[in-house]
Design a protein around this motif. Structure first.
Motif, PDB file in Angstrom:
ATOM      1  N   ARG A 184      86.056  13.238   4.886  1.00  0.00           N
ATOM      2  CA  ARG A 184      87.498  13.037   4.736  1.00  0.00           C
ATOM      3  C   ARG A 184      88.167  12.752   6.063  1.00  0.00           C
ATOM      4  O   ARG A 184      89.359  12.493   6.115  1.00  0.00           O
ATOM      5  N   ARG A 185      87.413  12.768   7.137  1.00  0.00           N
ATOM      6  CA  ARG A 185      87.976  12.519   8.453  1.00  0.00           C
ATOM      7  C   ARG A 185      87.516  11.168   8.974  1.00  0.00           C
ATOM      8  O   ARG A 185      86.377  10.766   8.764  1.00  0.00           O
ATOM      9  N   GLU A 186      88.402  10.507   9.701  1.00  0.00           N
ATOM     10  CA  GLU A 186      88.062   9.269  10.399  1.00  0.00           C
ATOM     11  C   GLU A 186      87.563   9.622  11.789  1.00  0.00           C
ATOM     12  O   GLU A 186      87.869  10.696  12.330  1.00  0.00           O
ATOM     13  N   THR A 187      86.796   8.725  12.386  1.00  0.00           N
ATOM     14  CA  THR A 187      86.215   8.999  13.693  1.00  0.00           C
ATOM     15  C   THR A 187      86.655   7.959  14.714  1.00  0.00           C
ATOM     16  O   THR A 187      86.831   6.780  14.390  1.00  0.00           O
ATOM     17  N   VAL A 188      86.821   8.429  15.954  1.00  0.00           N
ATOM     18  CA  VAL A 188      87.105   7.569  17.097  1.00  0.00           C
ATOM     19  C   VAL A 188      85.967   7.768  18.099  1.00  0.00           C
ATOM     20  O   VAL A 188      85.760   8.892  18.573  1.00  0.00           O
ATOM     21  N   PRO A 189      85.192   6.722  18.417  1.00  0.00           N
ATOM     22  CA  PRO A 189      84.064   6.907  19.334  1.00  0.00           C
ATOM     23  C   PRO A 189      84.535   7.089  20.777  1.00  0.00           C
ATOM     24  O   PRO A 189      85.513   6.474  21.206  1.00  0.00           O
ATOM     25  N   SER A 229      75.046   2.822  30.043  1.00  0.00           N
ATOM     26  CA  SER A 229      76.367   2.217  29.917  1.00  0.00           C
ATOM     27  C   SER A 229      76.610   1.763  28.477  1.00  0.00           C
ATOM     28  O   SER A 229      75.672   1.362  27.767  1.00  0.00           O
ATOM     29  N   ASP A 230      77.870   1.842  28.047  1.00  0.00           N
ATOM     30  CA  ASP A 230      78.295   1.443  26.702  1.00  0.00           C
ATOM     31  C   ASP A 230      77.627   2.294  25.618  1.00  0.00           C
ATOM     32  O   ASP A 230      77.341   1.808  24.513  1.00  0.00           O
ATOM     33  N   THR A 231      77.392   3.564  25.927  1.00  0.00           N
ATOM     34  CA  THR A 231      76.801   4.499  24.966  1.00  0.00           C
ATOM     35  C   THR A 231      77.894   5.386  24.377  1.00  0.00           C
ATOM     36  O   THR A 231      78.753   5.896  25.100  1.00  0.00           O
ATOM     37  N   THR A 232      77.862   5.563  23.061  1.00  0.00           N
ATOM     38  CA  THR A 232      78.790   6.477  22.410  1.00  0.00           C
ATOM     39  C   THR A 232      78.306   7.902  22.639  1.00  0.00           C
ATOM     40  O   THR A 232      77.283   8.323  22.091  1.00  0.00           O
ATOM     41  N   THR A 266      95.070   5.970  14.637  1.00  0.00           N
ATOM     42  CA  THR A 266      96.257   5.323  15.198  1.00  0.00           C
ATOM     43  C   THR A 266      96.118   5.221  16.713  1.00  0.00           C
ATOM     44  O   THR A 266      95.157   5.717  17.311  1.00  0.00           O
ATOM     45  N   ASP A 267      97.095   4.593  17.335  1.00  0.00           N
ATOM     46  CA  ASP A 267      97.094   4.497  18.794  1.00  0.00           C
ATOM     47  C   ASP A 267      97.172   5.874  19.440  1.00  0.00           C
ATOM     48  O   ASP A 267      96.624   6.097  20.525  1.00  0.00           O
ATOM     49  N   ARG A 268      97.853   6.810  18.781  1.00  0.00           N
ATOM     50  CA  ARG A 268      97.934   8.168  19.317  1.00  0.00           C
ATOM     51  C   ARG A 268      96.553   8.795  19.397  1.00  0.00           C
ATOM     52  O   ARG A 268      96.223   9.476  20.381  1.00  0.00           O
ATOM     53  N   HIS A 269      95.731   8.543  18.403  1.00  0.00           N
ATOM     54  CA  HIS A 269      94.383   9.068  18.413  1.00  0.00           C
ATOM     55  C   HIS A 269      93.543   8.417  19.507  1.00  0.00           C
ATOM     56  O   HIS A 269      92.696   9.078  20.129  1.00  0.00           O
ATOM     57  N   ARG A 270      93.746   7.135  19.735  1.00  0.00           N
ATOM     58  CA  ARG A 270      92.993   6.462  20.798  1.00  0.00           C
ATOM     59  C   ARG A 270      93.395   6.991  22.170  1.00  0.00           C
ATOM     60  O   ARG A 270      92.551   7.139  23.059  1.00  0.00           O
ATOM     61  N   ARG A 271      94.690   7.272  22.347  1.00  0.00           N
ATOM     62  CA  ARG A 271      95.118   7.876  23.620  1.00  0.00           C
ATOM     63  C   ARG A 271      94.533   9.276  23.772  1.00  0.00           C
ATOM     64  O   ARG A 271      94.132   9.687  24.865  1.00  0.00           O
ATOM     65  N   LEU A 272      94.471   9.997  22.663  1.00  0.00           N
ATOM     66  CA  LEU A 272      93.871  11.326  22.706  1.00  0.00           C
ATOM     67  C   LEU A 272      92.389  11.236  23.074  1.00  0.00           C
ATOM     68  O   LEU A 272      91.874  12.068  23.831  1.00  0.00           O
ATOM     69  N   ALA A 273      91.703  10.230  22.549  1.00  0.00           N
ATOM     70  CA  ALA A 273      90.282  10.047  22.871  1.00  0.00           C
ATOM     71  C   ALA A 273      90.092   9.826  24.369  1.00  0.00           C
ATOM     72  O   ALA A 273      89.115  10.318  24.958  1.00  0.00           O
ATOM     73  N   ARG A 274      91.015   9.111  24.994  1.00  0.00           N
ATOM     74  CA  ARG A 274      90.915   8.900  26.450  1.00  0.00           C
ATOM     75  C   ARG A 274      91.110  10.218  27.198  1.00  0.00           C
ATOM     76  O   ARG A 274      90.456  10.461  28.220  1.00  0.00           O
ATOM     77  N   ARG A 275      92.007  11.060  26.701  1.00  0.00           N
ATOM     78  CA  ARG A 275      92.195  12.366  27.337  1.00  0.00           C
ATOM     79  C   ARG A 275      90.968  13.251  27.142  1.00  0.00           C
ATOM     80  O   ARG A 275      90.578  13.996  28.044  1.00  0.00           O
ATOM     81  N   VAL A 276      90.367  13.173  25.964  1.00  0.00           N
ATOM     82  CA  VAL A 276      89.139  13.927  25.716  1.00  0.00           C
ATOM     83  C   VAL A 276      88.026  13.462  26.646  1.00  0.00           C
ATOM     84  O   VAL A 276      87.260  14.267  27.200  1.00  0.00           O
TER      85      VAL A 276
END
Length: 440
Positions: free
Chosen positions: A201-206, A247-250, A261-271
């Motif tokens: 039920r959850r989406e993922t951001v690599p 390099s380029d490894t998840t 959303t873009d908010r999640h992508r920004r959060l991924a960068r902080r993570v």
């Protein structure tokens, strides 16, 4: 037990080791600067103070300060030479030990103390003009010499242990005991089913690593767990600390509720900023690397060029302690809990069979022709077999059988084979194990 997903609280931060190194470097620079500043200020300030300190005339004070400055510079060079020789000796035992131990950086503080004392003496020397002698300044210089002498003696005492295989094994063992208590707490419990079950039920951001090939060095667990709890997300690491990353490894996946959303992508960068990469591994969050280092010491000691089975036995002492500590603790994949006790960060970790193999297999192979090492391995495996739970005994029993086969092949003489199965007085730990092995 091996298949259970365990939980634990986050600890420390990825910058703890770097912070210690920065503090030591900063302390060395501060001592150098403080020496120069004190040598400039104190003689000027002393003019307004009552006479105090040792009695020197101008020529004697100049000679004393000059001698102190020259001797401290010479001693600093000696310290650098001694540390260089120790590093070369340790690298000969294993090229990974110097970086893993990390204790050589603290000698920079001593180097800073010696250079700071030399600068203090030189700057104070420039203030001696005519009959006026800054007696207190010269007295303090003499006191600094005594402090430096004690510090150098402590350095020599510590280096005496650092250049031996047994001393290095004990240092790694001491580090590992702390790491094991942090990474594998005895009170760890299985994670809640609703947090570790399927998350369709959850989406993922690599989280993709874009740099040069490197090692996953460490994770700032506290910052990452707080971040995941604040935004109600889960982070699932695909690689463990210590793994090689191309390099380029998840490296991980950020699981979020609802569409990405873009908010999640920004959060991924902080993570991603909570994950650190480096050229080599560290013991701080990677207990398996500490076990690898102990195995390195043992195997290197058993090489024909070194042929030092006693050092191998000392390394096995530490390996035994590590495995006994891990024998009844939850191992394998784990979740980090947030402040509310909910699992937030998952990461892979070695199982019991992986750690036993890493710790013992190479020593079994290369030490099977040496009676002392065979006796030590028999004692280790026997104690380990007694201490482990039923579902972990198979890994130990396999090594006991392998040791008997290898020793029978490498020691075909009946006398040597019989001696190799009975601990003697010269074996480290023999007194503890004699009764155990005799009853086998």
């Amino acid at each position: 037990m091996n298949n259970a997903v365990r939980t634990r609280l986050p600890h420390g931060g990825s910058g703890s080791r770097s912070a210690r190194r920065v503090r030591r470097h900063g302390a060395a620079l501060l001592l150098v600067a403080a020496g120069a500043l004190l040598g400039w200020v104190l003689p000027r300030w002393e003019r307004n103070l009552p006479l105090a300190g040792l009695r020197f005339d101008a020529s004697t004070a100049q000679a004393t300060l000059a001698a102190i400055a020259g001797s401290m510079i010479t001693l600093a060079g000696f310290v650098v030479t001694a540390i260089t020789l120790v590093v070369q000796t340790v690298q000969a035992m294993s090229p990974r030990l110097v970086a893993a131990l990390g204790h050589f950086s603290r000698y920079l503080v001593l180097f800073g103390l010696l250079v700071g004392t030399a600068l203090y003496a030189l700057v104070a020397l420039s203030h001696i003009r005519g009959p006026d002698v800054p007696r207190l300044s010269v007295t303090i210089a003499v006191g600094l010499v005594l402090i430096d002498a004690v510090a150098v003696l402590q350095l020599l005492a510590s280096l005496r242990h650092a250049v031996t295989g047994g001393g290095l094994a004990r240092a790694i063992g001491a580090r590992l005991r702390t790491v094991i208590d942090q990474l594998y707490p005895a009170a760890a419990q299985p994670a809640a089913p609703e947090d570790t079950g399927p998350s369709h039920r959850r989406e993922t951001v690599p989280l993709v690593y874009r740099g040069r090939p490197a090692t996953l060095f460490s994770v700032d667990e506290r910052a990452l767990t707080r971040l995941a709890a604040r935004h109600d997300v889960h982070v699932h690491f695909l690689y463990a600390v210590g793994d090689f990353i191309r390099s380029d490894t998840t490296v991980a996946r950020l699981r979020v509720r609802g569409p990405v959303t873009d908010r999640h992508r920004r959060l991924a960068r902080r993570v991603a900023k909570c994950v650190r990469y480096g050229p080599s591994r560290s013991v701080d969050q990677d207990a398996a690397y500490g076990v690898r280092l102990l195995a390195d010491i043992s195997v290197r000691a058993l090489s024909p060029a070194v042929n030092d089975p006693t050092t191998a036995a000392q390394a096995l002492d530490q390996i035994e302690d590590v495995l006994l500590r891990l024998s009844d603790r939850p191992l394998g994949p784990a979740w980090l809990l947030d402040g509310a006790g909910r699992p937030r960060i998952s990461y892979p970790a070695p199982q019991w069979s992986d750690l036993v193999s890493l710790a013992l297999d190479e020593t079994l192979l290369y030490g099977s022709a040496n009676p002392l090492v065979v006796r030590r391995l028999h004692a280790l495996l026997h104690r380990l077999h007694i201490a482990t739970a039923e579902d972990r005994k198979a890994s130990v029993a396999e090594r006991q059988q392998a040791l008997e086969r290898l020793a029978a092949t490498a020691l075909p003489d009946p006398l040597l084979n019989r001696v190799a199965t009975r601990p003697g007085r010269d074996d480290p730990g023999a007194g503890r194990a004699a009764g155990e092995i005799a009853g086998r």
